[in-house]
Design a protein around this motif. Structure first.
Motif, short mmCIF file in Angstrom:
data_model
loop_
_atom_site.label_atom_id
_atom_site.label_comp_id
_atom_site.label_asym_id
_atom_site.label_seq_id
_atom_site.Cartn_x
_atom_site.Cartn_y
_atom_site.Cartn_z
N PRO A 21 -3.56 3.87 -3.45
CA PRO A 21 -2.14 4.08 -3.74
C PRO A 21 -1.24 3.35 -2.74
N VAL A 22 -0.07 2.96 -3.22
CA VAL A 22 0.88 2.22 -2.38
C VAL A 22 1.24 3.04 -1.15
N ALA A 23 1.38 4.35 -1.29
CA ALA A 23 1.71 5.20 -0.15
C ALA A 23 0.62 5.14 0.92
N THR A 24 -0.63 5.11 0.50
CA THR A 24 -1.75 5.02 1.45
C THR A 24 -1.76 3.65 2.12
N LEU A 25 -1.54 2.61 1.32
CA LEU A 25 -1.45 1.25 1.89
C LEU A 25 -0.35 1.19 2.93
N ALA A 26 0.80 1.75 2.61
CA ALA A 26 1.95 1.73 3.52
C ALA A 26 1.62 2.44 4.82
N ARG A 27 0.98 3.59 4.71
CA ARG A 27 0.62 4.36 5.91
C ARG A 27 -0.35 3.57 6.79
N GLN A 28 -1.34 2.94 6.17
CA GLN A 28 -2.34 2.19 6.95
C GLN A 28 -1.75 0.91 7.56
N LEU A 29 -0.74 0.35 6.90
CA LEU A 29 -0.11 -0.87 7.41
C LEU A 29 1.04 -0.60 8.36
N GLY A 30 1.48 0.66 8.42
CA GLY A 30 2.62 0.99 9.26
C GLY A 30 3.92 0.47 8.70
N LEU A 31 4.01 0.40 7.37
CA LEU A 31 5.21 -0.08 6.68
C LEU A 31 5.69 0.99 5.72
N SER A 32 6.91 0.81 5.23
CA SER A 32 7.42 1.75 4.23
C SER A 32 6.78 1.46 2.89
N ARG A 33 6.77 2.46 2.02
CA ARG A 33 6.22 2.30 0.68
C ARG A 33 6.98 1.22 -0.08
N THR A 34 8.29 1.19 0.07
CA THR A 34 9.13 0.19 -0.62
C THR A 34 8.78 -1.22 -0.16
N THR A 35 8.56 -1.39 1.13
CA THR A 35 8.20 -2.70 1.67
C THR A 35 6.85 -3.16 1.12
N VAL A 36 5.88 -2.26 1.08
CA VAL A 36 4.55 -2.61 0.57
C VAL A 36 4.65 -2.97 -0.91
N GLN A 37 5.41 -2.20 -1.69
CA GLN A 37 5.55 -2.49 -3.11
C GLN A 37 6.22 -3.86 -3.30
N ALA A 38 7.21 -4.17 -2.48
CA ALA A 38 7.88 -5.47 -2.58
C ALA A 38 6.90 -6.60 -2.23
N ARG A 39 6.07 -6.39 -1.23
CA ARG A 39 5.06 -7.40 -0.87
C ARG A 39 4.07 -7.59 -2.03
N LEU A 40 3.60 -6.50 -2.62
CA LEU A 40 2.68 -6.59 -3.75
C LEU A 40 3.32 -7.36 -4.90
N ASP A 41 4.56 -7.03 -5.22
CA ASP A 41 5.27 -7.72 -6.30
C ASP A 41 5.37 -9.21 -6.02
N ARG A 42 5.71 -9.57 -4.77
CA ARG A 42 5.83 -10.98 -4.40
C ARG A 42 4.49 -11.69 -4.47
N LEU A 43 3.45 -11.06 -3.95
CA LEU A 43 2.11 -11.67 -3.97
C LEU A 43 1.62 -11.87 -5.40
N GLU A 44 1.93 -10.93 -6.28
CA GLU A 44 1.57 -11.09 -7.69
C GLU A 44 2.39 -12.20 -8.34
N ARG A 45 3.69 -12.19 -8.10
CA ARG A 45 4.60 -13.18 -8.69
C ARG A 45 4.24 -14.61 -8.25
N GLU A 46 3.86 -14.76 -6.98
CA GLU A 46 3.52 -16.08 -6.44
C GLU A 46 2.08 -16.49 -6.76
N GLY A 47 1.34 -15.61 -7.41
CA GLY A 47 -0.02 -15.95 -7.82
C GLY A 47 -1.07 -15.78 -6.76
N VAL A 48 -0.72 -15.19 -5.63
CA VAL A 48 -1.73 -14.91 -4.60
C VAL A 48 -2.68 -13.84 -5.13
N ILE A 49 -2.11 -12.79 -5.72
CA ILE A 49 -2.90 -11.77 -6.39
C ILE A 49 -2.90 -12.13 -7.87
#
Length: 143
Positions: A21-49
């Motif tokens: 879950p994004v909340a778990t990812l955020a906790r492990q990365l020391g980032l907010s849930r919103t920041t992690v979701q934005a990173r995931l969206d960007r990585l998907e949009r740019e084709g990294v994921i």
């Protein structure tokens, strides 16, 4: 496409468990849930994921016999041979390589007899000139 150190850390966590879950990812990365979701969206949009896949358990994989099949193909047969190989579900990955062989297929089979039939099938494909196979005995490093 810019991937930061934090992005690589996020990708590493997803490689371990793409359903985390994004909340778990955020906790492990020391980032907010919103920041992690934005990173995931960007990585998907740019084709990294490019997508999310099932990672099979070690117990299940231990029950399969895996092999590398080195394949030499006839000139100009790459597209046709690749299309034929793509239809064989037991082929886990296919790599173009340099050297004496043109392709390396990694195949997984429930038995030696089935593996033997798969290797014969690959060798009989139009455009395949020869094969050389090696059974994988164990994994020493998997990342």
């Amino acid at each position: 496409m810019q991937v930061t150190a934090k992005d690589r850390e996020l990708l590493g966590l997803l490689a371990e468990n793409a359903r985390m879950p994004v909340a778990t990812l955020a906790r492990q990365l020391g980032l907010s849930r919103t920041t992690v979701q934005a990173r995931l969206d960007r990585l998907e949009r740019e084709g990294v994921i490019a997508g999310y896949a099932v990672r099979l358990s070690d117990e299940y994989l231990a029950g399969l016999i895996r092999a590398h099949v080195l394949i030499t193909i006839a000139p100009k047969a790459l597209a046709a041979v690749t299309a034929e190989l793509e239809a064989i579900q037991e082929i886990r990955s296919l790599h173009s390589v340099n050297g004496l062989y043109d392709l390396i297929a990694v195949i997984a089979s429930p038995s030696i007899a089935h593996l033997d039939r798969l290797i014969d099938l690959i060798g009989e494909l139009p455009g395949v000139e020869r094969t050389l196979s090696s059974i994988i005995l164990s994994d020493r490093i998997v990342r």
